[in-house]
Motif scaffolding. Structure first.
Motif, short mmCIF file in Angstrom:
data_model
loop_
_atom_site.label_atom_id
_atom_site.label_comp_id
_atom_site.label_asym_id
_atom_site.label_seq_id
_atom_site.Cartn_x
_atom_site.Cartn_y
_atom_site.Cartn_z
N PRO A 1 -10.02 -17.99 -35.91
CA PRO A 1 -10.44 -17.13 -34.79
C PRO A 1 -9.22 -16.45 -34.17
O PRO A 1 -8.17 -17.08 -34.01
CB PRO A 1 -11.08 -18.12 -33.82
N ALA A 2 -9.37 -15.17 -33.83
CA ALA A 2 -8.23 -14.42 -33.30
C ALA A 2 -7.60 -15.12 -32.09
O ALA A 2 -6.38 -15.12 -31.94
CB ALA A 2 -8.68 -13.01 -32.92
N GLY A 3 -8.42 -15.74 -31.27
CA GLY A 3 -7.90 -16.40 -30.07
C GLY A 3 -7.10 -17.67 -30.35
O GLY A 3 -6.41 -18.18 -29.48
N LEU A 4 -7.20 -18.17 -31.57
CA LEU A 4 -6.44 -19.37 -31.95
C LEU A 4 -5.25 -19.02 -32.84
O LEU A 4 -4.44 -19.88 -33.16
CB LEU A 4 -7.34 -20.38 -32.68
N ALA A 5 -5.18 -17.76 -33.26
CA ALA A 5 -4.08 -17.33 -34.14
C ALA A 5 -2.93 -16.83 -33.27
O ALA A 5 -2.64 -15.64 -33.20
CB ALA A 5 -4.57 -16.24 -35.09
N THR A 6 -2.26 -17.74 -32.60
CA THR A 6 -1.22 -17.38 -31.64
C THR A 6 0.14 -17.28 -32.34
O THR A 6 0.37 -17.92 -33.36
CB THR A 6 -1.15 -18.45 -30.53
N PRO A 7 1.06 -16.47 -31.78
CA PRO A 7 2.34 -16.26 -32.46
C PRO A 7 3.32 -17.43 -32.29
O PRO A 7 4.30 -17.52 -33.02
CB PRO A 7 2.91 -15.02 -31.77
N ASP A 8 3.07 -18.28 -31.31
CA ASP A 8 3.98 -19.40 -31.06
C ASP A 8 3.18 -20.52 -30.39
O ASP A 8 1.98 -20.38 -30.18
CB ASP A 8 5.17 -18.97 -30.19
N TYR A 9 3.86 -21.61 -30.06
CA TYR A 9 3.14 -22.77 -29.51
C TYR A 9 3.23 -22.82 -27.98
O TYR A 9 2.90 -23.82 -27.38
CB TYR A 9 3.67 -24.06 -30.15
N ALA A 10 3.70 -21.70 -27.38
CA ALA A 10 3.69 -21.59 -25.92
C ALA A 10 2.48 -20.79 -25.45
O ALA A 10 1.99 -20.97 -24.33
CB ALA A 10 4.97 -20.92 -25.43
N THR A 11 1.99 -19.90 -26.30
CA THR A 11 0.85 -19.05 -25.95
C THR A 11 -0.43 -19.88 -25.92
O THR A 11 -0.75 -20.55 -26.90
CB THR A 11 0.69 -17.92 -26.99
N PRO A 12 -1.17 -19.86 -24.80
CA PRO A 12 -2.42 -20.64 -24.74
C PRO A 12 -3.42 -20.20 -25.81
O PRO A 12 -3.52 -19.01 -26.12
CB PRO A 12 -2.95 -20.35 -23.34
N MET A 13 -4.12 -21.16 -26.38
CA MET A 13 -5.13 -20.85 -27.39
C MET A 13 -6.49 -20.65 -26.72
O MET A 13 -6.79 -21.31 -25.73
CB MET A 13 -5.22 -22.00 -28.40
N LYS A 14 -7.28 -19.75 -27.29
CA LYS A 14 -8.62 -19.49 -26.76
C LYS A 14 -9.65 -20.03 -27.76
O LYS A 14 -9.67 -19.60 -28.91
CB LYS A 14 -8.82 -17.99 -26.56
N GLY A 15 -10.49 -20.94 -27.28
CA GLY A 15 -11.36 -21.69 -28.19
C GLY A 15 -12.75 -21.14 -28.38
O GLY A 15 -13.60 -21.80 -28.97
N GLU A 16 -13.04 -19.91 -27.92
CA GLU A 16 -14.42 -19.42 -27.87
C GLU A 16 -15.15 -19.48 -29.22
O GLU A 16 -16.36 -19.60 -29.25
CB GLU A 16 -14.46 -17.99 -27.33
N GLU B 1 10.41 -18.09 -27.26
CA GLU B 1 10.07 -16.67 -27.24
C GLU B 1 10.38 -15.95 -28.54
O GLU B 1 10.76 -14.79 -28.55
CB GLU B 1 10.73 -15.98 -26.04
N THR B 2 10.29 -16.68 -29.64
CA THR B 2 10.42 -16.08 -30.97
C THR B 2 9.17 -16.49 -31.75
O THR B 2 8.80 -17.66 -31.71
CB THR B 2 11.66 -16.64 -31.70
N PRO B 3 8.52 -15.54 -32.44
CA PRO B 3 7.35 -15.96 -33.23
C PRO B 3 7.77 -17.07 -34.21
O PRO B 3 8.79 -16.94 -34.91
CB PRO B 3 6.96 -14.68 -33.97
N VAL B 4 7.00 -18.14 -34.24
CA VAL B 4 7.41 -19.30 -35.05
C VAL B 4 7.44 -18.97 -36.55
O VAL B 4 8.12 -19.63 -37.32
CB VAL B 4 6.52 -20.53 -34.78
N ARG B 5 6.71 -17.93 -36.92
CA ARG B 5 6.72 -17.49 -38.31
C ARG B 5 8.09 -16.92 -38.71
O ARG B 5 8.43 -16.86 -39.87
CB ARG B 5 5.63 -16.43 -38.48
N ASN B 6 8.85 -16.47 -37.70
CA ASN B 6 10.14 -15.82 -37.96
C ASN B 6 11.33 -16.76 -37.83
O ASN B 6 12.47 -16.31 -37.89
CB ASN B 6 10.33 -14.64 -37.01
#
Ligand SMILES: [Zn+2]
Length: 631
Positions: free
Chosen positions: A312-327, A145-150
């Protein structure tokens, strides 16, 4: 995420870049340390020691679930084993989360500021007796629950004695067979695999280009890593051609990581500053293998711009727990498929004729894809994470990851349409300058985009109803593929009775017989039916995948006897008589097919502009490709 959508609509690209750049710096806390121990890599048992700054109280650590570039929740949690949490020399108990099986809960005791985690990992992919590709998700747990960028992390790797190391990470020193690297964000660590191998070398590429590019190659035998001069010439050309095509770079240096192994598996996985490429031991060692693999490095390299930098915005997730959207994978992968193949031709990995042969095969596959009448291309992208299996049975009806090849035809259509609308003054290159070159040269960073952004940029290149153009191609249900790009390019898709050199190379790797475009079936070396095309003659004869053809027209099955039988159907009214085995039963039946062998190729339409030939002309002074066989 909705927030991301609103964010994108309100801010210009320039604003967005500025905002993302300020969000990149990591927390001031002491970094996590991880040492991956690959000294037992050949035994398929890897280890890691992780040290984390912590505070007393409940703590949740997690392994990565949604792995960027794989477009699915493929994190190998089942292979993370032997995990032990220790603080002040004492072992702490842990409990897995009941719902999120990637998460481990521990209670950090009072007075503890450092947690030590030991991880073992069972790793059976991207590893052989003589090499290994360390993908960090295999050995890594980190605060949830921490953005992986941080999250800041300082990595090290210990390898078997004498093994070389190649990676986009910045080495800061070595102790024995351990190499230390500069701290990075967890996002960049996950994005920076390490190739290590006994037979290893690093080759600088295109010395006149800044930033620097390298090929890091490891093989199962010493001679494997002596790559042919034609491969190295084409790879140097690729660096120049991509720089010209994309008018920018978004990495500090770039490493093509390449394994040549019959055991480590095939791979093609993109990263900002490197790519993980895996081919057979002979993958680039002869003309036939090289023809099949020709676009691999071009494709993965292109992703540094299209997929990693622009995402794509749906693939730019903040961490690796958030599901990615492949549209929008028909852009991420589909445009990369198009550009990768174009670059392969421009750089000399393929001749112009081989480029057309590969395009013809791909187009013919889609033009004989019955599943197009129930599932549109966009759905293959949305459903990407459940379409990554490789069971070929009835896959022409289910459809697979068709957004790659559909995207290739779509972006060829866009490219040729821009050329037509602007009387050849502009091309997809002008779009790319805006799309991936905007912001100039940068280090690795993510700039998300939406469908509307694509439409806006295309309209900046040349006004057109691009929204409908794209929408129609990704949502229409039609039994036939979009071949307009090939036709605008001055060619048409035709079928003849001779396979192209590209299709022969594919078949020699796969073995068996390809009657896909004729009677409608593919068979393996032993007569096993790989797939049956829905609505074909083979389908009407009620053949199905998994059956085995044991005889054809009175002869024992072989790829040759089956091919002879199909050849003889041309102009004949006699059916093809086959005997098939299904489980423990045997049947005989007739395939009512009467049109001979059929293989796709592109045929020039004389008198029309040959835009397809223009598209694959190099933009730079490429080195000629040497023709001698082996260095
Ligand atoms: Zn890709």
């Amino acid at each position: 995420m909705m927030k991301g959508h609103i964010f994108m609509r309100r801010f210009s690209l320039g604003c967005l870049i500025a905002l993302l750049m300020v969000s990149i710096p990591v927390l001031a806390e002491a970094p996590i340390h991880i040492t991956a121990d690959l000294t037992e890599a050949p035994r398929k048992l890897w280890h890691a020691e992780i040290t984390l700054p912590v505070q007393p109280g409940p703590l949740t650590l997690t392994a990565a679930k949604w792995i960027p570039g794989t477009h699915m929740s493929s994190g190998p949690i089942d292979d993370i084993t032997g995990i032990v949490f220790r603080a002040n020399g004492k072992t702490l108990s842990w409990r897995r989360d009941d719902v999120d099986l990637y998460a481990f809960h521990v209670m950090v005791p009072e007075g503890v500021s450092t947690l030590d985690v030991h991880v073992d990992a069972i790793v059976t992919s991207r590893v052989s007796d003589k090499l290994a590709m360390l993908e960090w998700e295999k050995v890594l747990v980190y605060p949830a629950e921490t953005p992986v960028r941080n999250i800041e992390i300082q990595p090290s790797i210990k390898v078997p004695e004498g093994w070389g190391v190649g990676t986009a990470l910045t080495p800061t020193g070595t102790e024995g067979s351990t190499t230390h690297f500069a701290p990075v964000s967890l996002e960049m660590l996950e994005d920076s695999p390490i190739l290590t191998g006994k037979y290893f070398k690093e080759i600088p590429l295109a010395p006149d280009v800044t930033p620097k590019h390298y090929l890091d190659v490891a093989g199962d035998a010493a001679e494997d890593i002596n790559l042919r001069p034609q491969f190295l010439a084409a790879l140097n050309n690729l660096v120049h051609e991509a720089s010209a095509m994309y008018s920018s770079h978004h990495y500090n240096s770039y490493h093509f990581l390449l394994t040549l192994s019959d055991y480590a598996g095939g791979e093609g996985l993109e990263h900002h500053q490197s790519s993980d490429n895996g081919v057979d031991e002979n993958g680039f060692a002869d003309d036939q293998h090289a023809l099949i693999e020709a676009d691999l490095l071009c494709h993965e390299f292109t992703h540094s711009w299209n997929g990693k930098y622009r995402r794509p915005a749906g693939l730019a997730t903040p961490d690796y727990a958030t599901p990615m959207k492949g549209e929008l994978l028909w852009v991420y992968e589909g445009m990369t498929q198009y550009l990768g193949n174009v670059l392969a031709a421009r750089s000399g990995f393929r001749t112009p004729e081989q480029y057309r042969e590969a395009l013809a095969f791909s187009a013919a596959q889609l033009d004989n894809r019955p599943g197009r009448i129930w599932r549109n291309t966009e759905d293959t992208a949305i459903a990407a994470s459940i379409l990554r299996g490789d069971n070929p049975a009835w896959s022409n009806w289910r459809r697979g990851q068709d957004y790659y090849q559909e995207g290739e035809l779509l972006w060829l259509d866009v490219d040729t349409t821009i050329r037509q609308l602007t009387h050849n003054k502009k091309s997809l290159h002008d779009f790319l300058v805006l799309f991936v070159g905007k912001g100039g040269n940068t280090g690795p960073m993510v700039v998300p985009y939406t469908f509307d952004d694509l439409v806006m940029l295309l309209n900046q290149v040349v006004p057109n109803d691009w929204a409908n153009f794209l929408h129609e191609r990704i949502t229409s249900l039609s039994p036939h593929a979009d071949l307009a790009g090939i036709e605008h390019g001055g060619y048409k898709l035709v079928y003849t009775d001779k396979p192209t050199s590209y299709e022969r190379a594919l078949l020699s790797r796969r073995g068996g017989y390809d009657g896909w475009f004729s009677a409608g079936l593919r068979v393996g070396r032993d007569g096993s039916i790989v797939d049956v095309r829905v609505n074909s003659a083979a389908d009407q004869a009620k053949l199905f995948p998994g059956e085995r053809i044991i005889a054809v027209n009175g002869r024992v099955f072989s790829p040759e006897s089956f091919g002879d039988a199909l050849k003889e159907t041309k102009g004949s009214s006699a059916p093809v008589h086959v005997v098939v085995q299904s489980d423990t039963y045997v049947y005989s039946l007739d395939i009512e097919y009467h049109d001979g062998e059929k293989y796709p190729r592109l045929e020039r339409v004389e008198g029309t502009p040959a835009l397809l030939d223009d598209i694959i002309k190099p933009m730079t002074n490429v080195q000629p490709i040497p023709t001698e066989k082996k260095s």
